[in-house]
Design an enzyme around this catalytic site. Structure first.
Site, PDB file in Angstrom:
ATOM      1  N   ALA A 139      10.621  64.473 -47.390  1.00 11.28           N
ATOM      2  CA  ALA A 139      11.992  64.796 -45.474  1.00 11.28           C
ATOM      3  C   ALA A 139      13.042  64.512 -45.051  1.00 11.28           C
ATOM      4  O   ALA A 139      13.794  65.218 -45.036  1.00 11.28           O
ATOM      5  CB  ALA A 139      11.039  65.408 -44.797  1.00 11.28           C
ATOM      6  N   ALA A 140      13.118  62.777 -45.622  1.00 17.15           N
ATOM      7  CA  ALA A 140      14.325  61.916 -44.442  1.00 17.15           C
ATOM      8  C   ALA A 140      15.538  62.571 -44.706  1.00 17.15           C
ATOM      9  O   ALA A 140      16.490  62.832 -44.541  1.00 17.15           O
ATOM     10  CB  ALA A 140      14.014  61.075 -45.422  1.00 17.15           C
ATOM     11  N   GLY A 141      16.260  62.957 -46.273  1.00 16.64           N
ATOM     12  CA  GLY A 141      17.414  63.410 -46.659  1.00 16.64           C
ATOM     13  C   GLY A 141      17.870  65.256 -46.046  1.00 16.64           C
ATOM     14  O   GLY A 141      18.554  65.062 -45.826  1.00 16.64           O
ATOM     15  N   ASP A 142      15.773  66.173 -46.376  1.00 11.30           N
ATOM     16  CA  ASP A 142      16.345  66.719 -45.861  1.00 11.30           C
ATOM     17  C   ASP A 142      17.048  67.055 -44.290  1.00 11.30           C
ATOM     18  O   ASP A 142      17.782  67.799 -43.994  1.00 11.30           O
ATOM     19  CB  ASP A 142      15.336  67.401 -45.878  1.00 11.30           C
ATOM     20  CG  ASP A 142      15.156  67.664 -47.607  1.00 11.30           C
ATOM     21  OD1 ASP A 142      16.176  67.590 -48.355  1.00 11.30           O
ATOM     22  OD2 ASP A 142      14.233  68.117 -48.101  1.00 11.30           O
TER      23      ASP A 142
END
Length: 307
Positions: A250-253
């Protein structure tokens, strides 16, 4: 307080952990498995809400336990679910996340009801879109629905943020024309522009091509290295915070949701907002699972004060 509306996907994530990816024909044991809320849209909405934005979600789930579970994940984080529809035409979206010991992941998705979101569904949320600081969308729901949402936001003089993921080279020019900020990673940037991202010079070239396609403001995320931004003729690079990653799912989100919670609608604080988003993302990758890993505003602020 920013008002953020997210149009996007809701997936139940099944996380499968193992030491290394199997070779063709090889069978390996799991070292663990778990289930968590996910979907790029839902992740971004929860990240925005936890970071302090007043957040509303537009999407669709099935008439099943998974759909009930996903709506619960939104509401428990303070996301308004008025425009999440329940459909009996398909099952709630699902994703299978393969995670090895080095935290590298590979993801398989069954779109389910995410693929049933229509322009008409989005029009039902016209009033909340018109009252939002930002409308965010990705490509895990139909592009036609996203384009309609962005048209409504532009008509209301509100700003739009496009996360062109999963990557596709079939992005309509009409959608880019109503996009105020685009946030691809290096792979998505290459798909959209043909520019292979290797250094800051190539980031400048890629961002300029995206501007030439009609998007004035660009952020290119480059994983553990950080994020490049361009606003008009200005640009810069904000390094990532160095941490030991456990799960980068979920890093980019988290980055996009946190960014939207503090970004000014004229993008005047773009560099500062990127730094805040980097900090949020650095916290998310230190925990397992998409939505369980997303930090709160208090956690982001505390991390900045102690490190």
């Amino acid at each position: 307080m920013n008002k953020v509306t997210v149009l996007g996907s809701l997936n139940v994530d099944s996380i499968l952990r193992f030491k290394r990816f199997p070779k063709p024909g090889e069978t390996l044991p799991l070292t663990g498995k778990s289930v968590a809320g996910g979907g790029k849209g839902a992740n971004q909405a929860i990240a925005a809400a936890r970071a302090g934005a007043q957040t509303t979600f537009i999407g669709k789930v099935g008439q099943d336990q998974e759909g009930t579970f996903m709506v619960q994940q939104l509401t428990e984080s303070g996301v308004d679910d008025r425009f999440v529809q329940h459909s009996d035409a398909a099952a709630t979206g699902s994703a299978f996340i393969l995670l090895d010991a080095s935290s590298e992941n590979r993801i398989l998705i069954d779109g389910g009801t995410n693929q049933l979101v229509t322009a008409e569904d989005v029009e039902q949320a016209q009033s909340v879109i018109a009252d939002s600081t930002f409308l965010i969308a990705q490509f895990e729901t139909p592009i036609a629905a996203t384009q309609r949402g962005f048209e409504l936001a532009r008509a209301a003089k509100q700003k739009t943020i496009l996360n062109p993921a999963p990557a596709t080279d079939a992005v309509p020019a009409e959608l880019l024309a109503v996009t105020d900020l685009i946030v691809p990673n290096e792979t998505e940037t290459e798909t959209l522009t043909g520019v292979h991202i290797t250094d800051e010079a190539s980031m400048v070239a890629g961002a300029q091509k995206l501007q030439a396609l009609g998007v004035a403001n660009v952020i290119i995320t480059v994983g553990s290295k950080g994020a490049f931004w361009m606003r008009g003729g200005e640009h810069g690079f904000v390094p990532a915070f160095k941490v030991d990653a456990v799960d980068t799912t979920a890093a980019g989100d988290t980055f996009i949701g946190a960014l939207s919670s503090v970004l000014q609608p004229d993008f005047s604080n773009l560099a500062e907002a990127v730094r805040f988003a980097n900090r949020a993302s650095s916290l998310a990758v230190q925990k397992l699972g998409a939505q369980p890993s997303i930090p709160t505003q208090a956690e982001i602020v505390a991390a900045d004060q102690t490190k």
